[in-house]
Design a protein around this motif. Structure first.
Motif, short mmCIF file in Angstrom:
data_model
loop_
_atom_site.label_atom_id
_atom_site.label_comp_id
_atom_site.label_asym_id
_atom_site.label_seq_id
_atom_site.Cartn_x
_atom_site.Cartn_y
_atom_site.Cartn_z
N ARG A 60 74.17 58.40 51.77
CA ARG A 60 74.11 58.69 50.33
C ARG A 60 72.68 58.56 49.82
O ARG A 60 72.20 59.37 49.03
CB ARG A 60 75.05 57.76 49.59
CG ARG A 60 75.24 58.12 48.12
CD ARG A 60 76.25 57.20 47.45
NE ARG A 60 77.56 57.31 48.09
CZ ARG A 60 78.10 56.38 48.88
NH1 ARG A 60 77.44 55.25 49.13
NH2 ARG A 60 79.29 56.55 49.41
N ALA A 61 71.98 57.53 50.26
CA ALA A 61 70.60 57.31 49.81
C ALA A 61 69.68 58.44 50.24
O ALA A 61 68.73 58.79 49.52
CB ALA A 61 70.09 55.96 50.34
N LEU A 62 69.94 59.01 51.40
CA LEU A 62 69.13 60.10 51.91
C LEU A 62 69.49 61.45 51.29
O LEU A 62 68.73 62.42 51.41
CB LEU A 62 69.28 60.20 53.43
CG LEU A 62 68.63 59.10 54.27
CD1 LEU A 62 69.22 59.09 55.67
CD2 LEU A 62 67.12 59.27 54.32
N GLY A 63 70.67 61.53 50.66
CA GLY A 63 71.14 62.81 50.15
C GLY A 63 71.70 63.70 51.24
O GLY A 63 71.75 64.93 51.08
N TRP A 64 72.14 63.11 52.35
CA TRP A 64 72.67 63.88 53.47
C TRP A 64 74.16 64.17 53.27
O TRP A 64 74.85 63.50 52.51
CB TRP A 64 72.49 63.12 54.77
CG TRP A 64 71.07 63.07 55.27
CD1 TRP A 64 69.95 63.49 54.62
CD2 TRP A 64 70.64 62.54 56.53
NE1 TRP A 64 68.84 63.27 55.40
CE2 TRP A 64 69.23 62.68 56.57
CE3 TRP A 64 71.29 61.96 57.61
CZ2 TRP A 64 68.47 62.26 57.66
CZ3 TRP A 64 70.54 61.54 58.71
CH2 TRP A 64 69.15 61.70 58.73
N ALA A 103 63.97 53.46 59.51
CA ALA A 103 62.76 54.21 59.87
C ALA A 103 63.11 55.45 60.68
O ALA A 103 62.51 56.52 60.48
CB ALA A 103 61.80 53.31 60.65
N GLU A 104 64.07 55.33 61.58
CA GLU A 104 64.49 56.49 62.37
C GLU A 104 65.12 57.55 61.48
O GLU A 104 64.86 58.75 61.64
CB GLU A 104 65.47 56.05 63.46
CG GLU A 104 64.82 55.26 64.59
CD GLU A 104 65.82 54.65 65.54
OE1 GLU A 104 65.53 54.59 66.75
OE2 GLU A 104 66.92 54.22 65.08
N LEU A 105 65.95 57.12 60.54
CA LEU A 105 66.58 58.07 59.63
C LEU A 105 65.53 58.77 58.76
O LEU A 105 65.61 59.99 58.53
CB LEU A 105 67.61 57.35 58.75
CG LEU A 105 68.86 56.85 59.47
CD1 LEU A 105 69.71 56.02 58.50
CD2 LEU A 105 69.68 58.01 60.04
N GLN A 106 64.56 58.03 58.28
CA GLN A 106 63.51 58.63 57.46
C GLN A 106 62.69 59.65 58.27
O GLN A 106 62.32 60.71 57.75
CB GLN A 106 62.59 57.54 56.90
CG GLN A 106 63.24 56.66 55.84
CD GLN A 106 63.51 57.40 54.53
OE1 GLN A 106 63.01 58.51 54.32
NE2 GLN A 106 64.30 56.80 53.66
#
Length: 269
Positions: free
Chosen positions: A129-133, A93-96
């Motif tokens: 990777r999932a975030l595309g960062w 949640a924090e990353l999102q």
């Protein structure tokens, strides 16, 4: 009838490496006390150079508390981008929430003993990777072989701070140049920044050869960063903002320099 001339609007440029500081924010024990340097101050300096977009990089004094950076991003949503430092137990949640605010990467540090390193990267890599960062590295030339191995292991996009540490006194035949070439061939990006961290002094002409050599390796994957507010200097002795842009123009010429200035639109989309 004479047709009016069309106006060509230049896309806004990017400064891919700045820091913001709030004098009231708590700092890590044993670190320097930064001067108050709010976002609006760097925005004003950058505008004169045609720079409208900034990449706020988490400074080491705040550790993994990214609140100063995130609050600055939220002042004008969508305009700027951020690169944070996080603990391995950061929640999804924090990353999102960070992503929504404009964060696009995590910084890892092999220079400072307080920075996150390879083990933290391995733990975080699936979520990055999932975030595309991307993964941003502050490192020295002797660290590049380790970074190249991690790039191959994780498959994440890597960004190398401050000319990858390729300083003015580094021999042209140093093995680090070959390693840097491998990183470039594997898709890494590099920041043309931090001149005063590279054993050089203004006007940084001793770095022109290194900048030109880097450009042959990373053509199309270079961004520029001012490193404002230049924490290596006292606040009253900061170099003029444009003075750390000038070496790029002098080394690469105006046309290629403009490509560098606008490449942030790709990396930080």
């Amino acid at each position: 009838m004479v047709q009016p001339q069309s106006t060509v609007i230049q896309p806004a440029g990017w400064d891919a490496h700045v820091h913001v500081f709030d004098a009231s924010a708590p700092i890590q024990a044993g670190h320097y006390q930064p001067a108050h340097q709010p976002l609006e101050r760097i925005e004003a300096a950058a505008t004169a150079l045609g720079v409208a977009h900034l990449v706020l990089v988490q400074p080491s004094v705040y550790g993994t508390d990214n609140q100063v950076l995130l609050q600055a991003l939220q002042r004008e949503p969508g305009r700027h981008r951020g690169v944070v430092v996080v603990d391995v137990d950061v929640t999804d949640a924090e990353l999102q929430a960070m992503h929504a605010a404009g964060v696009r990467g995590v910084r890892f540090n092999l220079v400072s003993p307080v920075g996150n390193g390879p083990e933290a990267l391995r733990a975080l890599s699936p979520r990055l990777r999932a975030l595309g960062w991307h993964v941003q590295w502050y490192a020295a030339p002797q660290h590049l072989a380790q970074i190249a191995a991690l790039q191959a292991e994780t498959g994440l996009p890597f960004v190398l701070d401050h000319l990858a540490g390729m300083h003015a006194l580094l021999p042209a035949e140093d093995e680090a140049w070959s390693t840097l070439a491998r990183l470039a061939q594997a898709g890494a990006w590099i920041k043309l920044s931090g001149w005063y961290r590279l054993q050089a002094s203004a006007p940084y002409s001793t770095l022109h050869a290194a900048i030109e050599r880097v450009a042959t390796l990373f053509d199309g994957r270079m961004v520029w960063g001012s490193d404002w507010p230049h924490t290596s200097f006292a606040p009253e002795s900061m170099p003029p903002y444009a003075s750390v842009w000038t070496p790029v123009v002098q080394a690469l010429g105006h046309q290629r320099a403009q490509q560098v200035l606008h490449a942030g639109a790709t990396l930080y989309a």
